[in-house]
Design an enzyme around this catalytic site. Structure first.
Site, PDB file in Angstrom:
ATOM      1  N   ASP A  32       0.841  -1.203   0.000  1.00  0.00           N
ATOM      2  CA  ASP A  32       0.000   0.000   0.000  1.00  0.00           C
ATOM      3  C   ASP A  32       0.875   1.252   0.000  1.00  0.00           C
ATOM      4  OD1 ASP A  32      -2.290   1.482  -0.036  1.00  0.00           O
ATOM      5  OD2 ASP A  32      -3.021   0.882   1.935  1.00  0.00           O
ATOM      6  N   HIS A  81      -7.852  -0.474   8.990  1.00  0.00           N
ATOM      7  CA  HIS A  81      -6.845  -0.015   8.007  1.00  0.00           C
ATOM      8  C   HIS A  81      -7.103   1.485   7.813  1.00  0.00           C
ATOM      9  CE1 HIS A  81      -4.666  -0.682   3.965  1.00  0.00           C
ATOM     10  NE2 HIS A  81      -5.184   0.519   3.823  1.00  0.00           N
ATOM     11  N   HIS A 103      -5.947   5.365   6.844  1.00  0.00           N
ATOM     12  CA  HIS A 103      -5.045   6.338   6.218  1.00  0.00           C
ATOM     13  C   HIS A 103      -5.151   7.631   7.023  1.00  0.00           C
ATOM     14  CE1 HIS A 103      -3.834   4.283   2.386  1.00  0.00           C
ATOM     15  NE2 HIS A 103      -4.772   3.457   2.823  1.00  0.00           N
ATOM     16  N   CYS A 111      -3.467   5.928  -2.422  1.00  0.00           N
ATOM     17  CA  CYS A 111      -4.050   4.984  -3.378  1.00  0.00           C
ATOM     18  C   CYS A 111      -4.161   5.663  -4.738  1.00  0.00           C
ATOM     19  CB  CYS A 111      -5.431   4.540  -2.892  1.00  0.00           C
ATOM     20  SG  CYS A 111      -6.259   3.440  -4.061  1.00  0.00           S
TER      21      CYS A 111
HETATM   22  P1  HMG Z   1      -9.710  -5.011 -16.292  1.00  0.00           P
HETATM   23  O1  HMG Z   1      -9.068  -4.134 -17.299  1.00  0.00           O
HETATM   24  O2  HMG Z   1     -11.185  -4.893 -16.097  1.00  0.00           O
HETATM   25  O3  HMG Z   1      -9.316  -6.559 -16.508  1.00  0.00           O
HETATM   26  O4  HMG Z   1      -8.994  -4.763 -14.901  1.00  0.00           O
HETATM   27  P2  HMG Z   1      -9.506  -7.548 -17.702  1.00  0.00           P
HETATM   28  O5  HMG Z   1      -9.801  -8.862 -17.075  1.00  0.00           O
HETATM   29  O6  HMG Z   1     -10.426  -6.985 -18.738  1.00  0.00           O
HETATM   30  O7  HMG Z   1      -8.001  -7.607 -18.330  1.00  0.00           O
HETATM   31  C1  HMG Z   1      -7.427  -6.525 -19.005  1.00  0.00           C
HETATM   32  C2  HMG Z   1      -5.924  -6.692 -19.064  1.00  0.00           C
HETATM   33  O8  HMG Z   1      -5.391  -6.717 -17.730  1.00  0.00           O
HETATM   34  C3  HMG Z   1      -5.457  -7.994 -19.737  1.00  0.00           C
HETATM   35  O9  HMG Z   1      -4.215  -7.697 -20.366  1.00  0.00           O
HETATM   36  C4  HMG Z   1      -5.184  -8.893 -18.568  1.00  0.00           C
HETATM   37  O10 HMG Z   1      -4.231  -9.889 -18.860  1.00  0.00           O
HETATM   38  C5  HMG Z   1      -4.635  -7.926 -17.538  1.00  0.00           C
HETATM   39  P3  HMG Z   1      -4.116  -7.353 -21.942  1.00  0.00           P
HETATM   40  O11 HMG Z   1      -4.712  -8.551 -22.617  1.00  0.00           O
HETATM   41  O12 HMG Z   1      -4.922  -6.093 -22.137  1.00  0.00           O
HETATM   42  O13 HMG Z   1      -2.649  -7.154 -22.153  1.00  0.00           O
HETATM   43  N1  HMG Z   1      -4.872  -8.399 -16.169  1.00  0.00           N
HETATM   44  C6  HMG Z   1      -3.896  -8.621 -15.271  1.00  0.00           C
HETATM   45  N2  HMG Z   1      -2.558  -8.464 -15.350  1.00  0.00           N
HETATM   46  C7  HMG Z   1      -1.850  -8.792 -14.237  1.00  0.00           C
HETATM   47  N3  HMG Z   1      -2.424  -9.244 -13.103  1.00  0.00           N
HETATM   48  C8  HMG Z   1      -3.747  -9.414 -12.993  1.00  0.00           C
HETATM   49  C9  HMG Z   1      -4.537  -9.090 -14.137  1.00  0.00           C
HETATM   50  N4  HMG Z   1      -5.863  -9.142 -14.364  1.00  0.00           N
HETATM   51  C10 HMG Z   1      -6.041  -8.724 -15.617  1.00  0.00           C
HETATM   52  N5  HMG Z   1      -4.290  -9.862 -11.871  1.00  0.00           N
HETATM   53  C11 HMG Z   1      -8.271  -5.392 -12.715  1.00  0.00           C
HETATM   54  C12 HMG Z   1      -9.413  -5.409 -13.724  1.00  0.00           C
HETATM   55  C13 HMG Z   1      -8.834  -5.754 -11.372  1.00  0.00           C
HETATM   56  C14 HMG Z   1      -7.226  -6.395 -13.140  1.00  0.00           C
HETATM   57  C15 HMG Z   1      -7.675  -3.970 -12.708  1.00  0.00           C
HETATM   58  O14 HMG Z   1      -8.695  -3.063 -12.475  1.00  0.00           O
HETATM   59  C16 HMG Z   1      -6.592  -3.802 -11.689  1.00  0.00           C
HETATM   60  O15 HMG Z   1      -5.543  -4.444 -11.725  1.00  0.00           O
HETATM   61  N6  HMG Z   1      -6.791  -2.881 -10.745  1.00  0.00           N
HETATM   62  C17 HMG Z   1      -5.770  -2.636  -9.737  1.00  0.00           C
HETATM   63  C18 HMG Z   1      -6.389  -2.006  -8.605  1.00  0.00           C
HETATM   64  C19 HMG Z   1      -5.362  -1.782  -7.512  1.00  0.00           C
HETATM   65  O16 HMG Z   1      -4.374  -2.477  -7.396  1.00  0.00           O
HETATM   66  N7  HMG Z   1      -5.656  -0.762  -6.698  1.00  0.00           N
HETATM   67  C20 HMG Z   1      -4.837  -0.445  -5.596  1.00  0.00           C
HETATM   68  C21 HMG Z   1      -4.946  -1.463  -4.516  1.00  0.00           C
HETATM   69  S1  HMG Z   1      -6.450  -1.310  -3.555  1.00  0.00           S
HETATM   70  C22 HMG Z   1      -6.003  -0.307  -2.280  1.00  0.00           C
HETATM   71  O17 HMG Z   1      -4.955   0.232  -2.263  1.00  0.00           O
HETATM   72  C23 HMG Z   1      -6.953  -0.201  -1.150  1.00  0.00           C
HETATM   73  C24 HMG Z   1      -6.476  -0.950   0.109  1.00  0.00           C
HETATM   74  O18 HMG Z   1      -5.224  -0.455   0.537  1.00  0.00           O
HETATM   75  C25 HMG Z   1      -7.468  -0.733   1.230  1.00  0.00           C
HETATM   76  C26 HMG Z   1      -7.839   0.741   1.340  1.00  0.00           C
HETATM   77  O19 HMG Z   1      -7.060   1.570   1.788  1.00  0.00           O
HETATM   78  O20 HMG Z   1      -8.965   0.992   0.905  1.00  0.00           O
HETATM   79  C27 HMG Z   1      -6.380  -2.441  -0.140  1.00  0.00           C
HETATM   80 MG    MG Z   2      -4.962   1.392   1.768  1.00  0.00          MG
END
Ligand code: HMG
Ligand code: MG
Length: 303
Positions: free
Chosen positions: A17, A208, A210, A241
């Site tokens: 994070d 959790h 921030h 984030c």
């Molecule tokens: P999408 O575009 O809807 O996914 O993303 P898709 O299934 O249509 O796939 C599109 C492309 O993404 C494809 O590649 C997939 O292979 C690739 P392309 O064919 O275009 O080259 N793909 C992936 N690549 C690597 N790893 C994967 C993966 N899945 C698909 N797992 C998705 C949907 C969820 C993947 C996208 O929206 C995403 O990765 N989001 C990331 C969100 C994120 O990490 N946010 C930050 C973390 S959350 C946070 O910080 C909050 C937290 O701390 C708590 C808080 O404070 O609230 C936890």
């Molecule tokens: Mg967070």
């Protein structure tokens, strides 16, 4: 004084994070060194990786390298974010001990962060949850925007309770209630935590927080008062984030440890080593640590 827990688990989330939002790429070697320093401090749970789309969060693209290079401390759980099966498969290959499915209590944030509705996200998580059980991995559910959302504003405690229930039904071992944008205040925190605890065992619920509005420590204290005994924090207060503009880092681990020490609450973590880790990563990033306690303790050493 209220009956506070005698010991708490601190989940160090800095390597994930904390660093996910850094503009400049942080090399895998630096992340590895950070994780190793943190495990050396005694954390029982470190969030070390995110197997998410590198297009969405480029900083996490080296997660497999980090997981391969770290020295694993026996007894420490190394967690990885896994939004879908692609992420799960990568986490399994990387030998993560715990996978984290991350949903939201806010529809608007769910769309921005993971590109689907809350209901769709739960359906996607089903496969991940089943696979986690099948492979004997721990499963954590994370609920973003449980106290407010940058896109929709207020979030009702009932919406949080609804997602807690769904995460519970997926078989989560632990569920964290996240203040993604750091807007919560103490009474609100207690209301939401007490509501969540009606749906899930309180000793497996985590806070959790921030620190955007400087309320995170107060919210932790408020959560202690209602019996929450797991807290997430980030060394040097790293973080933010990518889908929550303006949100600052998690509450700094050093500050949480200082609070716990003062309250006589056991954490099993060596604060001095965490202070060093905080100075290490802050020096690498070329800025002062955001931890008040960390900076004060580091200054005391050199005076
Ligand atoms: P999408 O575009 O809807 O996914 O993303 P898709 O299934 O249509 O796939 C599109 C492309 O993404 C494809 O590649 C997939 O292979 C690739 P392309 O064919 O275009 O080259 N793909 C992936 N690549 C690597 N790893 C994967 C993966 N899945 C698909 N797992 C998705 C949907 C969820 C993947 C996208 O929206 C995403 O990765 N989001 C990331 C969100 C994120 O990490 N946010 C930050 C973390 S959350 C946070 O910080 C909050 C937290 O701390 C708590 C808080 O404070 O609230 C936890
Ligand atoms: Mg967070």
């Amino acid at each position: 004084m209220a009956n506070l827990p005698k010991q708490v688990k601190i989940v160090e989330v800095g390597p994930r994070d904390g660093l996910q939002n850094e503009k400049e790429s942080v090399p895998a070697e630096i992340k590895t060194e950070l994780v190793n320093r943190l495990s050396g401090a005694g954390f029982r749970n470190i969030e070390a990786a995110a197997f998410v789309s590198p297009k969405w969060v480029p900083q996490m693209a080296t997660s497999a390298d980090v997981m391969a290079a770290i020295v694993r401390r026996p007894g420490t759980i190394y967690s990885a974010l896994t939004p879908n099966m692609q992420g799960f498969d990568a986490a399994l290959a990387a030998r993560a001990d715990e996978v984290v499915i991350f949903g939201s209590a806010s529809e608007a944030f769910s769309q921005k962060n993971i590109n689907c509705s809350i209901a769709e996200s739960i359906a996607r998580f089903e496969g991940v949850a089943q696979a986690a059980k099948q492979h004997g991995l721990r499963l954590r559910g994370s609920i973003s925007c449980a106290f407010g959302c940058p896109y929709q504003g207020d979030v009702a405690p009932e919406s949080v309770a609804d997602v807690v229930r769904r995460m519970r039904d997926l078989g989560c071992d632990e569920i964290d209630i996240a203040d993604t944008i750091g807007v919560a205040t103490a009474r609100q925190t207690q209301t939401v935590m007490e509501r969540a605890a009606r749906e899930f065992q309180i000793d497996a619920l985590a806070g959790h927080f921030h620190d955007t509005y400087g309320q995170a420590l107060a919210n932790i204290y408020a959560s202690l008062e209602v019996g929450i005994s797991i807290y997430h924090s980030s060394v040097a207060g790293l973080g933010g984030c990518p889908y929550a503009k303006g949100a600052t880092g998690n509450i700094a681990t050093e500050d949480v440890l200082y609070l716990m020490q003062g309250l006589g609450i056991e954490t099993g973590i060596d604060l001095d080593i965490v202070v060093d880790a905080g100075q290490f990563i802050s020096q690498f990033l070329g800025r002062k640590s955001a931890s008040r306690a960390g900076n004060a303790l580091a200054a005391k050493r050199t005076s």
